[in-house]
Design an enzyme around this catalytic site. Structure first.
Site, PDB file in Angstrom:
ATOM      1  CG  MET A  65      24.653 -74.214 -16.550  1.00 55.39           C
ATOM      2  SD  MET A  65      23.843 -73.955 -18.942  1.00 55.39           S
ATOM      3  CE  MET A  65      25.290 -73.058 -18.991  1.00 55.39           C
ATOM      4  CG  ASP A  67      26.653 -82.230 -13.838  1.00 56.02           C
ATOM      5  OD1 ASP A  67      27.635 -80.914 -13.619  1.00 56.02           O
ATOM      6  OD2 ASP A  67      26.508 -82.769 -13.781  1.00 56.02           O
ATOM      7  CG  PHE A 123      21.323 -83.018  -7.744  1.00 58.25           C
ATOM      8  CD1 PHE A 123      20.995 -81.757  -7.534  1.00 58.25           C
ATOM      9  CD2 PHE A 123      22.210 -83.445  -7.106  1.00 58.25           C
ATOM     10  CE1 PHE A 123      21.949 -81.075  -6.605  1.00 58.25           C
ATOM     11  CE2 PHE A 123      22.727 -83.239  -5.959  1.00 58.25           C
ATOM     12  CZ  PHE A 123      22.695 -81.462  -5.309  1.00 58.25           C
ATOM     13  CB  SER A 124      23.255 -84.392 -13.171  1.00 59.92           C
ATOM     14  OG  SER A 124      23.489 -83.337 -13.401  1.00 59.92           O
ATOM     15  CG  ASP A 186      25.340 -86.961 -11.555  1.00 62.90           C
ATOM     16  OD1 ASP A 186      24.026 -87.051 -11.175  1.00 62.90           O
ATOM     17  OD2 ASP A 186      26.291 -87.780 -11.864  1.00 62.90           O
ATOM     18  CD  GLU A 240      30.310 -85.759  -9.688  1.00 63.00           C
ATOM     19  OE1 GLU A 240      28.970 -86.142  -9.487  1.00 63.00           O
ATOM     20  OE2 GLU A 240      30.563 -84.843 -10.915  1.00 63.00           O
ATOM     21  CD1 TRP A 319      32.452 -80.250 -10.689  1.00 60.40           C
ATOM     22  CD2 TRP A 319      32.135 -78.289  -9.090  1.00 60.40           C
ATOM     23  NE1 TRP A 319      31.034 -80.337 -10.963  1.00 60.40           N
ATOM     24  CE2 TRP A 319      30.606 -79.376  -9.937  1.00 60.40           C
ATOM     25  CE3 TRP A 319      31.658 -77.361  -8.812  1.00 60.40           C
ATOM     26  CZ2 TRP A 319      29.672 -78.948  -9.887  1.00 60.40           C
ATOM     27  CZ3 TRP A 319      30.171 -76.830  -9.159  1.00 60.40           C
ATOM     28  CH2 TRP A 319      29.015 -78.038  -9.273  1.00 60.40           C
TER      29      TRP A 319
END
Length: 500
Positions: A65, A67, A123-124, A186, A240, A319
Protein backbone atom coordinates in the site's frame (compact mmCIF):
# COMPACT_ATOMS: atom_id res chain seq x y z
CA UNK A 1 14.98 28.49 2.46
CA UNK A 2 13.64 31.23 0.24
CA UNK A 3 11.47 34.31 0.46
CA UNK A 4 8.64 34.42 -2.05
CA UNK A 5 7.89 37.93 -3.30
CA UNK A 6 5.48 39.25 -5.85
CA UNK A 7 8.35 40.00 -8.19
CA UNK A 8 10.25 36.75 -8.13
CA UNK A 9 10.19 33.06 -7.45
CA UNK A 10 6.44 32.53 -7.94
CA UNK A 11 5.31 32.32 -11.54
CA UNK A 12 1.61 32.34 -12.44
CA UNK A 13 1.01 31.22 -16.00
CA UNK A 14 -2.39 32.13 -17.40
CA UNK A 15 -3.95 29.78 -19.95
CA UNK A 16 -6.88 29.78 -22.59
CA UNK A 17 1.27 7.28 -7.16
CA UNK A 18 2.63 8.67 -9.88
CA UNK A 19 5.11 6.76 -11.82
CA UNK A 20 6.83 4.62 -9.22
CA UNK A 21 7.47 7.22 -6.53
CA UNK A 22 10.84 5.86 -5.66
CA UNK A 23 14.35 7.12 -6.16
CA UNK A 24 15.82 5.43 -8.10
CA UNK A 25 12.85 4.33 -10.18
CA UNK A 26 12.12 0.64 -9.58
CA UNK A 27 11.93 -1.77 -12.50
CA UNK A 28 8.67 -1.91 -14.38
CA UNK A 29 6.69 -4.89 -13.07
CA UNK A 30 5.43 -7.44 -15.56
CA UNK A 31 1.91 -6.98 -16.89
CA UNK A 32 -0.28 -8.91 -14.41
CA UNK A 33 -2.74 -11.55 -15.39
CA UNK A 34 -6.24 -10.09 -15.06
CA UNK A 35 -8.09 -11.52 -12.10
CA UNK A 36 -11.18 -10.76 -10.07
CA UNK A 37 -10.31 -8.71 -6.95
CA UNK A 38 -10.49 -10.72 -3.75
CA UNK A 39 -12.80 -9.84 -0.89
CA UNK A 40 -10.54 -9.20 2.12
CA UNK A 41 -10.90 -11.54 5.08
CA UNK A 42 -12.87 -10.42 8.11
CA UNK A 43 -10.47 -9.74 11.01
CA UNK A 44 -10.60 -12.11 13.97
CA UNK A 45 -9.23 -11.93 17.49
CA UNK A 46 -6.09 -13.72 16.29
CA UNK A 47 -5.44 -11.75 13.10
CA UNK A 48 -3.33 -8.64 12.57
CA UNK A 49 -0.84 -9.70 15.26
CA UNK A 50 2.32 -10.18 13.20
CA UNK A 51 5.58 -8.62 14.40
CA UNK A 52 5.53 -4.86 13.67
CA UNK A 53 1.83 -4.91 12.70
CA UNK A 54 0.29 -1.55 13.76
CA UNK A 55 -2.58 -1.87 16.20
CA UNK A 56 -4.10 1.62 15.92
CA UNK A 57 -3.17 2.52 12.32
CA UNK A 58 -4.85 1.29 9.17
CA UNK A 59 -3.04 -1.43 7.24
CA UNK A 60 -4.44 -3.78 4.60
CA UNK A 61 -4.61 -7.43 5.60
CA UNK A 62 -1.89 -8.17 3.07
CA UNK A 63 0.09 -6.69 0.19
CA UNK A 64 1.65 -3.37 -0.73
CA UNK A 65 0.00 0.00 0.00
CA UNK A 66 1.09 3.60 -0.55
CA UNK A 67 -0.72 6.94 -1.11
CA UNK A 68 -4.19 7.57 0.33
CA UNK A 69 -6.60 8.29 -2.55
CA UNK A 70 -10.18 9.30 -3.21
CA UNK A 71 -11.03 10.08 0.40
CA UNK A 72 -14.65 11.15 0.78
CA UNK A 73 -17.23 11.25 3.58
CA UNK A 74 -20.86 10.42 2.86
CA UNK A 75 -23.85 9.17 4.86
CA UNK A 76 -21.84 8.76 8.07
CA UNK A 77 -19.04 6.75 6.44
CA UNK A 78 -15.46 7.74 5.73
CA UNK A 79 -14.16 6.14 2.54
CA UNK A 80 -10.41 5.61 2.36
CA UNK A 81 -9.10 4.51 -1.03
CA UNK A 82 -5.38 3.94 -1.44
CA UNK A 83 -2.67 2.86 -3.85
CA UNK A 84 -2.60 -0.91 -3.63
CA UNK A 85 -1.08 -3.98 -5.27
CA UNK A 86 -3.69 -6.76 -5.06
CA UNK A 87 -1.14 -9.31 -6.22
CA UNK A 88 1.91 -8.82 -4.02
CA UNK A 89 3.83 -7.10 -1.24
CA UNK A 90 5.94 -4.95 -3.58
CA UNK A 91 5.09 -1.91 -5.66
CA UNK A 92 3.27 -2.79 -8.90
CA UNK A 93 -0.11 -3.41 -10.53
CA UNK A 94 -1.36 -0.17 -9.02
CA UNK A 95 -5.05 -0.24 -8.10
CA UNK A 96 -7.33 1.52 -5.64
CA UNK A 97 -7.78 -0.46 -2.45
CA UNK A 98 -10.76 0.53 -0.34
CA UNK A 99 -11.59 0.67 3.36
CA UNK A 100 -14.47 2.27 5.26
CA UNK A 101 -14.99 3.60 8.78
CA UNK A 102 -17.60 5.43 10.79
CA UNK A 103 -15.11 6.79 13.35
CA UNK A 104 -11.77 7.21 11.49
CA UNK A 105 -10.16 4.41 13.52
CA UNK A 106 -12.03 1.13 13.08
CA UNK A 107 -11.61 0.31 9.40
CA UNK A 108 -13.27 -2.40 7.35
CA UNK A 109 -11.31 -3.42 4.28
CA UNK A 110 -13.52 -3.64 1.21
CA UNK A 111 -13.13 -5.24 -2.20
CA UNK A 112 -10.59 -3.46 -4.43
CA UNK A 113 -12.41 -0.56 -6.10
CA UNK A 114 -10.46 0.10 -9.31
CA UNK A 115 -7.91 -2.04 -11.15
CA UNK A 116 -5.76 -1.34 -14.19
CA UNK A 117 -7.41 -1.13 -17.59
CA UNK A 118 -6.40 -0.44 -21.20
CA UNK A 119 -5.13 3.02 -20.18
CA UNK A 120 -2.75 1.57 -17.60
CA UNK A 121 -2.34 1.46 -13.85
CA UNK A 122 -4.66 3.40 -11.53
CA UNK A 123 -2.48 5.98 -9.79
CA UNK A 124 -3.39 8.55 -7.13
CA UNK A 125 -6.40 10.86 -7.17
CA UNK A 126 -9.49 12.04 -5.33
CA UNK A 127 -13.27 11.66 -5.07
CA UNK A 128 -16.20 14.02 -4.59
CA UNK A 129 -19.95 13.78 -4.11
CA UNK A 130 -21.80 15.36 -7.05
CA UNK A 131 -24.82 16.58 -5.09
CA UNK A 132 -26.31 18.59 -7.96
CA UNK A 133 -25.67 16.05 -10.74
CA UNK A 134 -23.34 18.38 -12.65
CA UNK A 135 -21.75 15.39 -14.43
CA UNK A 136 -25.02 13.67 -15.29
CA UNK A 137 -24.25 10.43 -13.46
CA UNK A 138 -27.02 11.02 -10.95
CA UNK A 139 -27.52 13.34 -7.98
CA UNK A 140 -25.25 12.27 -5.16
CA UNK A 141 -22.98 10.14 -7.34
CA UNK A 142 -19.48 9.51 -5.99
CA UNK A 143 -17.09 10.63 -8.73
CA UNK A 144 -13.45 9.54 -8.60
CA UNK A 145 -10.56 11.12 -10.50
CA UNK A 146 -7.26 9.30 -10.94
CA UNK A 147 -4.13 9.22 -13.05
CA UNK A 148 -4.07 6.52 -15.73
CA UNK A 149 -0.41 5.55 -16.09
CA UNK A 150 1.32 3.53 -18.79
CA UNK A 151 4.52 3.64 -20.81
CA UNK A 152 2.71 6.02 -23.16
CA UNK A 153 2.33 8.63 -20.42
CA UNK A 154 0.09 9.75 -17.60
CA UNK A 155 -3.46 10.94 -18.19
CA UNK A 156 -6.37 11.94 -15.97
CA UNK A 157 -9.41 9.68 -15.93
CA UNK A 158 -12.74 9.48 -14.15
CA UNK A 159 -15.07 6.82 -12.75
CA UNK A 160 -18.33 7.08 -10.84
CA UNK A 161 -20.33 5.11 -8.31
CA UNK A 162 -24.06 5.27 -7.68
CA UNK A 163 -24.07 2.64 -4.91
CA UNK A 164 -22.03 4.44 -2.27
CA UNK A 165 -18.59 3.39 -3.48
CA UNK A 166 -19.22 -0.36 -3.68
CA UNK A 167 -18.75 -0.46 -7.46
CA UNK A 168 -17.46 2.02 -10.03
CA UNK A 169 -18.19 2.61 -13.70
CA UNK A 170 -15.45 4.16 -15.79
CA UNK A 171 -16.34 7.18 -17.87
CA UNK A 172 -16.63 6.10 -21.50
CA UNK A 173 -14.63 9.05 -22.84
CA UNK A 174 -11.55 8.66 -20.61
CA UNK A 175 -9.10 10.29 -20.35
CA UNK A 176 -10.69 13.61 -19.46
CA UNK A 177 -7.25 15.27 -19.62
CA UNK A 178 -4.87 13.67 -22.11
CA UNK A 179 -1.20 13.13 -21.47
CA UNK A 180 1.48 15.68 -22.28
CA UNK A 181 5.18 16.07 -21.63
CA UNK A 182 4.72 17.18 -18.02
CA UNK A 183 3.46 13.77 -16.85
CA UNK A 184 0.87 15.37 -14.58
CA UNK A 185 -0.47 13.33 -11.70
CA UNK A 186 -2.67 13.04 -8.63
CA UNK A 187 -5.82 15.07 -9.47
CA UNK A 188 -7.45 16.60 -6.36
CA UNK A 189 -10.90 18.04 -7.09
CA UNK A 190 -13.24 20.30 -5.10
CA UNK A 191 -16.23 22.56 -5.77
CA UNK A 192 -15.39 26.28 -5.71
CA UNK A 193 -18.66 28.06 -4.92
CA UNK A 194 -17.47 31.59 -5.74
CA UNK A 195 -16.54 30.74 -9.33
CA UNK A 196 -19.28 28.09 -9.64
CA UNK A 197 -17.00 25.38 -10.97
CA UNK A 198 -15.05 22.31 -10.04
CA UNK A 199 -11.35 22.99 -9.49
CA UNK A 200 -8.71 20.34 -10.11
CA UNK A 201 -5.21 20.65 -8.66
CA UNK A 202 -2.74 18.60 -10.68
CA UNK A 203 0.91 18.04 -9.82
CA UNK A 204 3.56 18.40 -12.51
CA UNK A 205 5.81 15.63 -11.17
CA UNK A 206 9.47 16.05 -12.13
CA UNK A 207 8.58 19.27 -13.99
CA UNK A 208 7.61 20.73 -10.60
CA UNK A 209 4.69 23.02 -9.87
CA UNK A 210 0.92 22.67 -9.60
CA UNK A 211 -1.54 23.19 -12.45
CA UNK A 212 -5.13 24.28 -11.87
CA UNK A 213 -8.00 23.27 -14.12
CA UNK A 214 -11.68 24.25 -14.06
CA UNK A 215 -14.86 22.47 -15.16
CA UNK A 216 -18.62 22.85 -14.72
CA UNK A 217 -19.46 19.25 -15.70
CA UNK A 218 -16.32 17.28 -14.61
CA UNK A 219 -15.96 16.01 -18.18
CA UNK A 220 -14.46 19.02 -19.98
CA UNK A 221 -11.58 20.73 -18.22
CA UNK A 222 -9.88 24.03 -19.05
CA UNK A 223 -6.46 24.93 -17.75
CA UNK A 224 -6.59 28.01 -15.51
CA UNK A 225 -3.05 28.63 -14.29
CA UNK A 226 0.20 27.14 -13.08
CA UNK A 227 1.87 27.74 -9.71
CA UNK A 228 5.65 27.33 -9.71
CA UNK A 229 8.19 27.85 -6.95
CA UNK A 230 11.91 27.17 -7.21
CA UNK A 231 13.24 25.79 -3.94
CA UNK A 232 16.95 26.56 -3.50
CA UNK A 233 19.05 23.51 -2.80
CA UNK A 234 16.36 21.15 -4.09
CA UNK A 235 16.80 21.14 -7.87
CA UNK A 236 15.74 17.55 -8.54
CA UNK A 237 12.46 16.62 -6.93
CA UNK A 238 8.96 15.54 -7.82
CA UNK A 239 5.88 17.55 -6.89
CA UNK A 240 3.01 15.23 -6.03
CA UNK A 241 -0.35 14.86 -4.26
CA UNK A 242 -1.60 18.49 -4.16
CA UNK A 243 -4.52 19.62 -2.01
CA UNK A 244 -5.87 23.19 -2.09
CA UNK A 245 -7.83 24.07 1.06
CA UNK A 246 -9.68 27.16 2.28
CA UNK A 247 -9.34 28.39 5.86
CA UNK A 248 -11.52 31.47 6.22
CA UNK A 249 -10.09 34.14 3.93
CA UNK A 250 -6.80 32.29 3.38
CA UNK A 251 -5.91 29.26 1.29
CA UNK A 252 -3.33 26.54 1.91
CA UNK A 253 -1.76 24.41 -0.81
CA UNK A 254 -0.38 21.07 0.36
CA UNK A 255 2.33 19.52 -1.81
CA UNK A 256 4.32 16.32 -1.28
CA UNK A 257 7.87 16.31 -2.64
CA UNK A 258 10.31 13.49 -3.25
CA UNK A 259 13.23 13.52 -2.84
CA UNK A 260 13.78 16.77 -0.99
CA UNK A 261 11.91 16.35 2.28
CA UNK A 262 12.97 18.08 5.48
CA UNK A 263 15.62 15.43 6.15
CA UNK A 264 15.89 12.78 3.45
CA UNK A 265 13.61 11.45 0.76
CA UNK A 266 9.90 12.19 1.03
CA UNK A 267 8.22 15.11 2.77
CA UNK A 268 5.12 17.32 2.89
CA UNK A 269 5.33 21.08 2.46
CA UNK A 270 2.66 23.76 2.25
CA UNK A 271 2.10 27.25 0.90
CA UNK A 272 -0.23 29.92 2.33
CA UNK A 273 -1.89 32.46 0.09
CA UNK A 274 -4.96 33.45 -1.90
CA UNK A 275 -7.06 31.76 -4.58
CA UNK A 276 -9.56 33.60 -6.79
CA UNK A 277 -10.98 30.68 -8.75
CA UNK A 278 -8.17 30.84 -11.28
CA UNK A 279 -4.80 31.53 -9.67
CA UNK A 280 -3.17 30.60 -6.38
CA UNK A 281 -0.78 33.30 -5.19
CA UNK A 282 1.49 32.51 -2.26
CA UNK A 283 2.13 34.98 0.53
CA UNK A 284 5.68 36.26 0.97
CA UNK A 285 7.01 33.72 3.46
CA UNK A 286 10.12 31.62 3.88
CA UNK A 287 9.54 28.42 1.93
CA UNK A 288 9.51 25.49 2.19
CA UNK A 289 7.19 25.25 5.18
CA UNK A 290 7.03 21.68 6.46
CA UNK A 291 3.90 20.03 7.82
CA UNK A 292 5.89 17.23 9.47
CA UNK A 293 9.55 17.12 10.45
CA UNK A 294 9.94 13.35 10.56
CA UNK A 295 10.67 10.85 7.82
CA UNK A 296 7.32 9.11 7.48
CA UNK A 297 4.36 11.35 6.69
CA UNK A 298 3.91 11.59 2.93
CA UNK A 299 1.23 12.04 0.26
CA UNK A 300 -1.26 13.29 2.85
CA UNK A 301 -4.56 14.68 1.53
CA UNK A 302 -7.92 15.50 3.09
CA UNK A 303 -11.37 13.94 3.01
CA UNK A 304 -13.89 15.77 0.85
CA UNK A 305 -17.49 16.49 1.88
CA UNK A 306 -16.62 17.10 5.57
CA UNK A 307 -17.96 20.68 5.71
CA UNK A 308 -15.51 22.93 7.58
CA UNK A 309 -13.38 20.13 9.01
CA UNK A 310 -10.11 19.45 7.19
CA UNK A 311 -9.24 15.84 8.08
CA UNK A 312 -6.01 14.53 6.61
CA UNK A 313 -4.31 11.15 6.57
CA UNK A 314 -0.87 10.37 5.18
CA UNK A 315 1.14 7.41 4.01
CA UNK A 316 3.42 6.45 6.90
CA UNK A 317 6.54 5.59 4.92
CA UNK A 318 9.30 7.13 2.82
CA UNK A 319 10.33 6.33 -0.75
CA UNK A 320 13.97 6.08 0.37
CA UNK A 321 13.25 2.68 1.95
CA UNK A 322 9.55 1.91 1.42
CA UNK A 323 10.23 -1.30 -0.49
CA UNK A 324 12.53 -2.64 2.23
CA UNK A 325 10.67 -2.12 5.50
CA UNK A 326 10.46 -5.54 7.24
CA UNK A 327 6.68 -5.99 7.14
CA UNK A 328 4.87 -9.11 5.94
CA UNK A 329 2.32 -10.07 4.67
CA UNK A 330 1.51 -6.34 4.43
CA UNK A 331 3.73 -3.38 3.67
CA UNK A 332 2.96 0.14 4.88
CA UNK A 333 0.44 1.83 7.16
CA UNK A 334 -1.39 5.14 7.20
CA UNK A 335 -0.67 7.82 9.80
CA UNK A 336 -3.20 8.60 12.49
CA UNK A 337 -5.83 10.95 11.01
CA UNK A 338 -5.11 14.63 11.68
CA UNK A 339 -7.33 17.72 11.68
CA UNK A 340 -5.65 20.60 9.88
CA UNK A 341 -5.97 24.05 11.46
CA UNK A 342 -4.44 27.31 10.26
CA UNK A 343 -3.18 29.43 13.13
CA UNK A 344 -0.39 31.95 13.61
CA UNK A 345 2.95 31.87 15.41
CA UNK A 346 5.34 34.80 15.73
CA UNK A 347 3.15 36.79 13.38
CA UNK A 348 3.25 34.22 10.60
CA UNK A 349 0.70 31.60 9.51
CA UNK A 350 1.26 28.09 10.83
CA UNK A 351 -0.56 24.95 9.70
CA UNK A 352 -1.18 22.66 12.67
CA UNK A 353 -2.12 18.98 12.44
CA UNK A 354 -3.29 17.55 15.79
CA UNK A 355 -4.65 14.01 15.87
CA UNK A 356 -8.45 14.03 15.50
CA UNK A 357 -10.43 13.97 18.74
CA UNK A 358 -12.12 10.73 17.62
CA UNK A 359 -9.09 9.00 19.10
CA UNK A 360 -10.85 9.32 22.46
CA UNK A 361 -13.12 6.48 21.32
CA UNK A 362 -10.25 3.97 21.48
CA UNK A 363 -8.54 5.46 24.53
CA UNK A 364 -8.56 4.44 28.16
CA UNK A 365 -8.49 6.82 31.11
CA UNK A 366 -5.47 9.00 31.83
CA UNK A 367 -3.11 7.59 34.45
CA UNK A 368 0.02 9.00 36.03
CA UNK A 369 3.11 7.13 34.88
CA UNK A 370 6.50 6.51 36.41
CA UNK A 371 9.25 4.55 34.70
CA UNK A 372 7.11 1.59 33.60
CA UNK A 373 4.52 1.90 30.85
CA UNK A 374 1.71 -0.60 31.29
CA UNK A 375 0.45 -1.03 27.72
CA UNK A 376 0.18 -4.00 25.39
CA UNK A 377 -0.88 -2.73 21.98
CA UNK A 378 -0.39 1.05 21.79
CA UNK A 379 -0.55 4.13 23.99
CA UNK A 380 -0.56 7.91 24.14
CA UNK A 381 2.06 9.45 26.40
CA UNK A 382 1.52 13.08 27.40
CA UNK A 383 4.49 14.97 28.84
CA UNK A 384 4.45 18.53 30.17
CA UNK A 385 8.00 19.80 30.61
CA UNK A 386 9.41 23.01 32.02
CA UNK A 387 11.56 24.93 29.54
CA UNK A 388 14.10 26.24 32.03
CA UNK A 389 16.62 23.54 31.09
CA UNK A 390 17.21 20.91 28.43
CA UNK A 391 15.62 17.49 28.72
CA UNK A 392 16.21 14.01 27.32
CA UNK A 393 13.31 11.58 26.95
CA UNK A 394 14.02 7.89 26.40
CA UNK A 395 11.50 5.23 25.44
CA UNK A 396 12.90 1.71 25.73
CA UNK A 397 12.02 -1.96 26.10
CA UNK A 398 13.44 -5.09 27.73
CA UNK A 399 15.62 -5.80 24.68
CA UNK A 400 17.45 -2.51 25.44
CA UNK A 401 16.10 -0.97 22.26
CA UNK A 402 15.56 2.74 22.75
CA UNK A 403 14.18 5.83 21.05
CA UNK A 404 15.75 9.03 22.38
CA UNK A 405 14.26 12.54 22.09
CA UNK A 406 16.02 15.74 23.18
CA UNK A 407 14.30 19.03 24.06
CA UNK A 408 16.46 22.14 23.74
CA UNK A 409 14.86 24.69 26.05
CA UNK A 410 16.66 27.75 24.74
CA UNK A 411 16.29 26.98 21.02
CA UNK A 412 12.81 25.52 21.58
CA UNK A 413 13.47 22.53 19.39
CA UNK A 414 12.83 18.81 19.57
CA UNK A 415 15.38 16.35 18.18
CA UNK A 416 14.68 12.65 17.70
CA UNK A 417 17.36 10.01 17.18
CA UNK A 418 16.38 7.03 15.03
CA UNK A 419 19.63 5.13 15.26
CA UNK A 420 20.36 1.40 15.25
CA UNK A 421 19.52 1.48 18.96
CA UNK A 422 15.81 1.89 18.17
CA UNK A 423 15.43 -1.64 16.78
CA UNK A 424 15.83 -3.16 13.34
CA UNK A 425 17.44 -0.74 10.87
CA UNK A 426 19.78 -2.85 8.75
CA UNK A 427 17.20 -3.53 6.02
CA UNK A 428 18.16 -0.24 4.32
CA UNK A 429 21.22 1.94 4.71
CA UNK A 430 19.25 5.19 4.77
CA UNK A 431 16.81 4.22 7.53
CA UNK A 432 19.02 5.02 10.52
CA UNK A 433 18.98 8.80 11.05
CA UNK A 434 21.24 10.19 13.82
CA UNK A 435 19.06 13.24 14.42
CA UNK A 436 15.90 14.91 13.14
CA UNK A 437 15.14 18.38 14.47
CA UNK A 438 11.84 20.26 14.61
CA UNK A 439 10.81 23.67 15.98
CA UNK A 440 8.31 23.38 18.83
CA UNK A 441 6.41 26.47 17.67
CA UNK A 442 5.10 27.22 21.16
CA UNK A 443 5.03 30.15 23.59
CA UNK A 444 5.20 30.11 27.37
CA UNK A 445 7.49 28.41 29.85
CA UNK A 446 6.27 24.84 29.38
CA UNK A 447 5.66 22.51 26.47
CA UNK A 448 3.13 19.68 26.33
CA UNK A 449 4.04 16.84 23.99
CA UNK A 450 1.90 13.91 22.93
CA UNK A 451 3.58 10.71 21.77
CA UNK A 452 1.42 8.14 20.03
CA UNK A 453 3.36 4.89 20.26
CA UNK A 454 2.39 1.83 18.22
CA UNK A 455 4.18 -1.42 17.37
CA UNK A 456 6.27 0.17 14.61
CA UNK A 457 5.83 3.94 14.82
CA UNK A 458 6.10 6.95 17.09
CA UNK A 459 4.16 10.10 16.21
CA UNK A 460 5.28 13.08 18.30
CA UNK A 461 3.15 16.22 18.36
CA UNK A 462 2.83 19.25 20.55
CA UNK A 463 -0.57 19.21 22.23
CA UNK A 464 -2.13 21.57 19.68
CA UNK A 465 -0.29 20.10 16.71
CA UNK A 466 1.99 23.10 16.18
CA UNK A 467 4.83 20.61 15.62
CA UNK A 468 4.61 17.12 14.16
CA UNK A 469 7.28 14.45 13.79
CA UNK A 470 6.23 11.05 12.41
CA UNK A 471 8.69 8.18 12.31
CA UNK A 472 8.68 4.46 11.77
CA UNK A 473 10.66 2.30 14.20
CA UNK A 474 11.02 -1.47 14.33
CA UNK A 475 11.69 -2.66 17.91
CA UNK A 476 11.17 -6.31 18.83
CA UNK A 477 8.49 -5.28 21.28
CA UNK A 478 6.58 -2.15 22.27
CA UNK A 479 8.61 0.49 24.10
CA UNK A 480 7.38 0.07 27.70
CA UNK A 481 9.86 2.03 29.81
CA UNK A 482 10.21 5.80 30.24
CA UNK A 483 13.21 7.80 31.44
CA UNK A 484 13.37 11.60 31.54
CA UNK A 485 16.34 13.60 32.69
CA UNK A 486 16.66 17.39 32.83
CA UNK A 487 13.70 19.63 33.51
CA UNK A 488 10.80 19.14 35.89
CA UNK A 489 7.93 17.35 34.20
CA UNK A 490 4.55 15.70 34.54
CA UNK A 491 3.77 12.45 32.73
CA UNK A 492 0.46 10.78 31.98
CA UNK A 493 -0.47 7.83 29.84
CA UNK A 494 -3.61 6.33 28.39
CA UNK A 495 -3.72 3.01 26.61
CA UNK A 496 -5.10 2.87 23.08
CA UNK A 497 -7.20 -0.15 22.20
CA UNK A 498 -6.34 -2.13 19.09
CA UNK A 499 -8.66 -1.35 16.20
CA UNK A 500 -8.94 -4.86 14.75
Amino acid sequence: MMMVTAAMAVTIIGCSGDDPKQTPTPPTPPTPTPQEPETPPTPTADSYKELYRPQIHFTPAKNWMNDPNGMVYVDGTYHLFYQYNPQGNVWGNMSWGHATSTDLFHWKEQTVALTRDELGDIFSGSAVIDKDNTAGFGAGAMVAFYTSASDAGQQQSMAYSTDGGKTFTRYVANPVIKNNDDRQRDPKVFWHADSKQWIMSLAKGWSKGIEFFGSTDMKTWSKLSTFIVELPGRPNLQWECPDLLQFGDKWVLLVSVNPGGPILGSGMMYFVGDFDGKEFKADALDYPLWLDYGMDNYAGVTWSNTADRKIMIGWMNNWSYAGDVPCSPWRSAMTLPRELKLTAFNGKPLLCCPVVNEIDKIAGTWQNVGTTIDAKDAYQLRLTLQLDKNSTITLSNSQDEKYVIDINANARTLTAHRTAATGKTSFNGSFSIPSMQAPLNIEGETVTIDMFVDQSSVEILTKDGTMSMTNLVFPQSLYNSLTIIGATYEAQIRTLNRIW
